[in-house]
Design a protein around this motif. Structure first.
Motif, mmCIF file in Angstrom:
data_model
loop_
_atom_site.group_PDB
_atom_site.id
_atom_site.type_symbol
_atom_site.label_atom_id
_atom_site.label_comp_id
_atom_site.label_asym_id
_atom_site.label_seq_id
_atom_site.Cartn_x
_atom_site.Cartn_y
_atom_site.Cartn_z
ATOM 1 N N LEU A 100 0.827 -1.206 0.000
ATOM 2 C CA LEU A 100 0.000 0.000 0.000
ATOM 3 C C LEU A 100 0.859 1.253 0.000
ATOM 4 O O LEU A 100 1.684 1.460 0.876
ATOM 5 N N GLU A 101 0.652 2.095 -1.018
ATOM 6 C CA GLU A 101 1.342 3.389 -1.023
ATOM 7 C C GLU A 101 0.461 4.440 -0.389
ATOM 8 O O GLU A 101 0.887 5.199 0.460
ATOM 9 N N LYS A 102 -0.763 4.487 -0.859
ATOM 10 C CA LYS A 102 -1.667 5.503 -0.348
ATOM 11 C C LYS A 102 -3.081 4.968 -0.364
ATOM 12 O O LYS A 102 -3.476 4.259 -1.281
ATOM 13 N N LEU A 103 -3.820 5.300 0.702
ATOM 14 C CA LEU A 103 -5.188 4.796 0.839
ATOM 15 C C LEU A 103 -6.169 5.973 0.825
ATOM 16 O O LEU A 103 -5.981 6.953 1.547
ATOM 17 N N PHE A 104 -7.177 5.866 -0.017
ATOM 18 C CA PHE A 104 -8.273 6.842 -0.019
ATOM 19 C C PHE A 104 -9.535 6.133 0.453
ATOM 20 O O PHE A 104 -9.739 4.963 0.139
ATOM 21 N N CYS A 105 -10.395 6.840 1.183
ATOM 22 C CA CYS A 105 -11.702 6.297 1.536
ATOM 23 C C CYS A 105 -12.786 7.260 1.076
ATOM 24 O O CYS A 105 -12.723 8.448 1.364
ATOM 25 N N GLU A 131 -6.788 9.096 3.283
ATOM 26 C CA GLU A 131 -7.314 10.410 2.942
ATOM 27 C C GLU A 131 -8.779 10.229 2.591
ATOM 28 O O GLU A 131 -9.124 9.492 1.665
ATOM 29 N N ASN A 132 -9.644 10.864 3.365
ATOM 30 C CA ASN A 132 -11.068 10.755 3.066
ATOM 31 C C ASN A 132 -11.422 11.644 1.881
ATOM 32 O O ASN A 132 -10.959 12.777 1.779
ATOM 33 N N VAL A 133 -12.245 11.098 0.987
ATOM 34 C CA VAL A 133 -12.650 11.831 -0.211
ATOM 35 C C VAL A 133 -14.153 11.981 -0.140
ATOM 36 O O VAL A 133 -14.865 10.996 0.063
ATOM 37 N N SER A 134 -14.661 13.197 -0.314
ATOM 38 C CA SER A 134 -16.097 13.367 -0.106
ATOM 39 C C SER A 134 -16.907 13.037 -1.362
ATOM 40 O O SER A 134 -17.494 13.902 -2.000
ATOM 41 N N ILE A 135 -16.891 11.757 -1.711
ATOM 42 C CA ILE A 135 -17.768 11.237 -2.767
ATOM 43 C C ILE A 135 -18.576 10.125 -2.129
ATOM 44 O O ILE A 135 -18.020 9.265 -1.442
ATOM 45 N N GLU A 136 -19.895 10.142 -2.360
ATOM 46 C CA GLU A 136 -20.734 9.112 -1.776
ATOM 47 C C GLU A 136 -20.493 7.766 -2.472
ATOM 48 O O GLU A 136 -20.147 7.719 -3.645
ATOM 49 N N ALA A 137 -20.722 6.693 -1.716
ATOM 50 C CA ALA A 137 -20.456 5.343 -2.233
ATOM 51 C C ALA A 137 -21.327 4.994 -3.437
ATOM 52 O O ALA A 137 -20.996 4.103 -4.211
ATOM 53 N N GLU A 138 -22.475 5.695 -3.612
ATOM 54 C CA GLU A 138 -23.380 5.388 -4.728
ATOM 55 C C GLU A 138 -23.051 6.192 -5.985
ATOM 56 O O GLU A 138 -23.612 5.936 -7.041
ATOM 57 N N ALA A 172 -15.451 6.518 -10.322
ATOM 58 C CA ALA A 172 -14.622 6.023 -11.426
ATOM 59 C C ALA A 172 -13.736 7.147 -11.967
ATOM 60 O O ALA A 172 -12.553 6.938 -12.269
ATOM 61 N N ASP A 173 -14.297 8.359 -12.064
ATOM 62 C CA ASP A 173 -13.495 9.512 -12.509
ATOM 63 C C ASP A 173 -12.326 9.733 -11.554
ATOM 64 O O ASP A 173 -11.198 9.960 -11.967
ATOM 65 N N PHE A 174 -12.626 9.671 -10.265
ATOM 66 C CA PHE A 174 -11.601 9.878 -9.251
ATOM 67 C C PHE A 174 -10.506 8.806 -9.370
ATOM 68 O O PHE A 174 -9.309 9.104 -9.343
ATOM 69 N N ALA A 175 -10.925 7.560 -9.531
ATOM 70 C CA ALA A 175 -9.959 6.457 -9.631
ATOM 71 C C ALA A 175 -9.069 6.611 -10.868
ATOM 72 O O ALA A 175 -7.878 6.328 -10.827
ATOM 73 N N GLU A 176 -9.671 7.099 -11.955
ATOM 74 C CA GLU A 176 -8.881 7.334 -13.170
ATOM 75 C C GLU A 176 -7.872 8.447 -12.944
ATOM 76 O O GLU A 176 -6.695 8.314 -13.258
ATOM 77 N N LYS A 177 -8.351 9.520 -12.372
ATOM 78 C CA LYS A 177 -7.512 10.709 -12.164
ATOM 79 C C LYS A 177 -6.348 10.401 -11.228
ATOM 80 O O LYS A 177 -5.215 10.800 -11.479
ATOM 81 N N GLU A 178 -6.628 9.660 -10.156
ATOM 82 C CA GLU A 178 -5.586 9.375 -9.161
ATOM 83 C C GLU A 178 -4.802 8.106 -9.498
ATOM 84 O O GLU A 178 -3.943 7.691 -8.718
ATOM 85 N N LEU A 195 -6.192 -0.269 -6.953
ATOM 86 C CA LEU A 195 -7.227 -1.235 -6.570
ATOM 87 C C LEU A 195 -8.314 -0.517 -5.776
ATOM 88 O O LEU A 195 -8.016 0.198 -4.816
ATOM 89 N N THR A 196 -9.547 -0.714 -6.184
ATOM 90 C CA THR A 196 -10.682 -0.177 -5.439
ATOM 91 C C THR A 196 -11.413 -1.349 -4.794
ATOM 92 O O THR A 196 -11.658 -2.362 -5.448
ATOM 93 N N VAL A 197 -11.729 -1.215 -3.509
ATOM 94 C CA VAL A 197 -12.449 -2.259 -2.786
ATOM 95 C C VAL A 197 -13.798 -1.689 -2.364
ATOM 96 O O VAL A 197 -13.846 -0.639 -1.710
ATOM 97 N N VAL A 198 -14.873 -2.355 -2.771
ATOM 98 C CA VAL A 198 -16.210 -1.819 -2.500
ATOM 99 C C VAL A 198 -16.708 -2.351 -1.156
ATOM 100 O O VAL A 198 -16.677 -3.555 -0.919
ATOM 101 N N GLY A 199 -17.157 -1.465 -0.298
ATOM 102 C CA GLY A 199 -17.683 -1.864 1.005
ATOM 103 C C GLY A 199 -19.151 -2.246 0.948
ATOM 104 O O GLY A 199 -19.501 -3.417 1.083
#
Ligand SMILES: Nc1ncnc2c1ncn2[C@@H]1O[C@H](COP(=O)(O)OP(=O)(O)O)[C@@H](O)[C@H]1O
Ligand SMILES: [Mg+2]
Length: 407
Positions: free
Chosen positions: A6-11, A23-30, A36-42, A46-50
């Motif tokens: 793990l280099e960096k974790l976003f939630c 680092e908390n990111v203020s995007i809702e889980a829905e 997806a835009d955020f994941a592309e940009k950053e 690996l994204t893990v869905v809760g």
């Protein structure tokens, strides 16, 4: 379970507990597109869905169509949780043990099922779709059953989720969850847990989301573990794959341990709260390594390694929960208690503001530990808890105690 990869974790959206490690990111889980835009940009590796809702909305399909790695079942596969009708028909078609049920699409047909006398009381009326845990109603008599049918199909309390319902046989026994990871072929079982749903000691009072849990479960010995794997988990994963729904992700099987053996109550495609808190404390393997190898479909030879130690979680809840409760109570002593070696405090309903923590839900915190045996584990937790306080705070002092069957 910590990972060197793990280099960096976003939630997204995260909570005050994840703030310390991510680092908390203020995007809702829905908000699938924004995620997806955020994941592309950053360039997220690996994204893990809760939660289940984004899975049933197709977050995995969206990410995969953009070439982004994501852990979880796709939309079609997540129907196993998203539609109780699909799940019941799947179980029946493959003779996987479950409660007997009838599926109907109108209140008239539902009443016909009641009239037919196929089910004695109590029975269970269930909305087909997601209903935030409120769509399964246990009815002790005809009147309650008609009220439940009315609530779901006429008043449409859960919207489209109630277009079809199940009228289901009531199963007696001990309820348990059984959680595994799967890549669609291989199964990686988690250690067993026992949770306590009732709000008061002695398993009394109304049910909650869970007041605590321990691992391992005193009720699942090796034989029962094998039986659950062979008669339920393996056929579930195998037949889903054969039906073109390769189950990649977390599979949580809700079970009733009946006199006739374990039977499926429902499937979830997410972890269990609070059960997974004591589970992760016992995980020795690199979690990201397992998740990534499942996503990349090369998990065949992997295994999750677990600590032989016991573990437990005790939930600190708001005054009044699970009925009405107030939010916004200042939490004292949280940081100090979280720093006690061997104690892990998971956040559930908290809010952080100007350096202070406040309550923000019914279940506020989960105080966890893992020690050599259960009594040492519980001692650690119950010694730590008095360090935390907020107005109205309550918790069960008997987590881990075994209640005999028959209430
Ligand atoms: N057939 C059944 N027999 C006995 N209890 C049941 C049955 N179905 C559901 N329940 C109880 O109701 C709860 C909620 O039902 P479940 O099917 O898990 O729906 P959901 O979690 O989506 O609300 C279960 O955890 C269990 O305690
Ligand atoms: Mg459930």
């Amino acid at each position: 379970a910590q990972s060197s990869q793990l280099e960096k974790l976003f939630c997204a959206p995260g909570n005050p507990g994840t703030m310390d490690i991510a680092e908390n990111v203020s995007i809702e889980a829905e908000d699938i597109k924004a995620l997806a835009d955020f994941a592309e940009k950053e360039r997220i590796g690996l994204t893990v869905v809760g939660p289940e809702l984004p899975l049933t909305l197709g977050i995995v399909d969206e990410f995969e169509s953009r070439g982004l790695k994501i852990f979880g079942p796709d939309q079609k596969t997540a129907e196993l949780e998203g539609s109780k009708v699909f799940a019941k028909q799947f179980l029946e078609r493959h003779n996987i043990p479950t409660a007997r049920a009838r599926i109907v699409d109108s209140p008239e047909k539902a009443v016909e099922v009641l009239d037919s006398g196929q089910f004695s009381f109590p029975l269970v009326v269930k909305a087909d779709g997601l209903a935030a845990g409120k769509g399964a109603i246990i009815c002790k008599d005809r009147e309650e059953a008609e009220a439940a049918i009315n609530l779901i199909m006429v008043e449409k309390k859960f919207g489209e989720s109630g277009r079809r319902i199940l009228v289901e046989e009531f199963l007696r026994g001990r309820e348990t969850s059984f959680i595994v990871l799967s890549d669609g072929t291989n199964i990686f079982p988690f250690v067993t847990t026992m949770d306590h749903k009732a709000v008061y000691e002695g398993d009394k009072g109304p049910n909650t989301g869970g007041m605590g849990a321990i691992s391992p479960s005193p009720f699942i010995d090796e034989d029962l573990f094998s039986q659950i794997m062979e008669s339920i988990v393996l056929p579930s994963v195998t037949h889903m794959r054969e039906e073109g729904r390769k189950y990649k992700g977390v599979l949580y099987v809700g079970l009733m341990l009946t006199e006739e053996g374990p039977k499926v109550l429902e499937y979830n495609c997410r972890f269990g709260d609070p059960e997974t808190q004591p589970q992760v404390l016992r995980m020795k393997s690199d979690f990201i390594d397992i998740l990534l190898s499942i996503v990349e479909e090369n998990a065949g030879k992997k295994q999750i390694e677990w600590s032989p130690n016991a573990s437990a979680c005790v939930v600190l809840a708001s005054g009044g929960y699970p009925q009405n409760y107030e939010k916004g109570k200042k939490i004292e002593g949280l940081e100090e208690t979280s720093r006690i070696p061997g104690v892990t405090v998971f956040h559930a309903g908290t809010r952080y503001q100007n350096g202070e923590y406040y309550t923000n839900g019914g279940r506020v915190l989960g105080v966890c530990a893992s020690e050599e045996d259960l009594s040492k584990t519980l001692e650690k937790i119950y010694t730590a808890i008095p360090g935390i306080s907020f107005e109205g705070m309550h918790f069960r002092k008997d987590i881990g105690a075994v209640k005999e069957e028959g209430k």
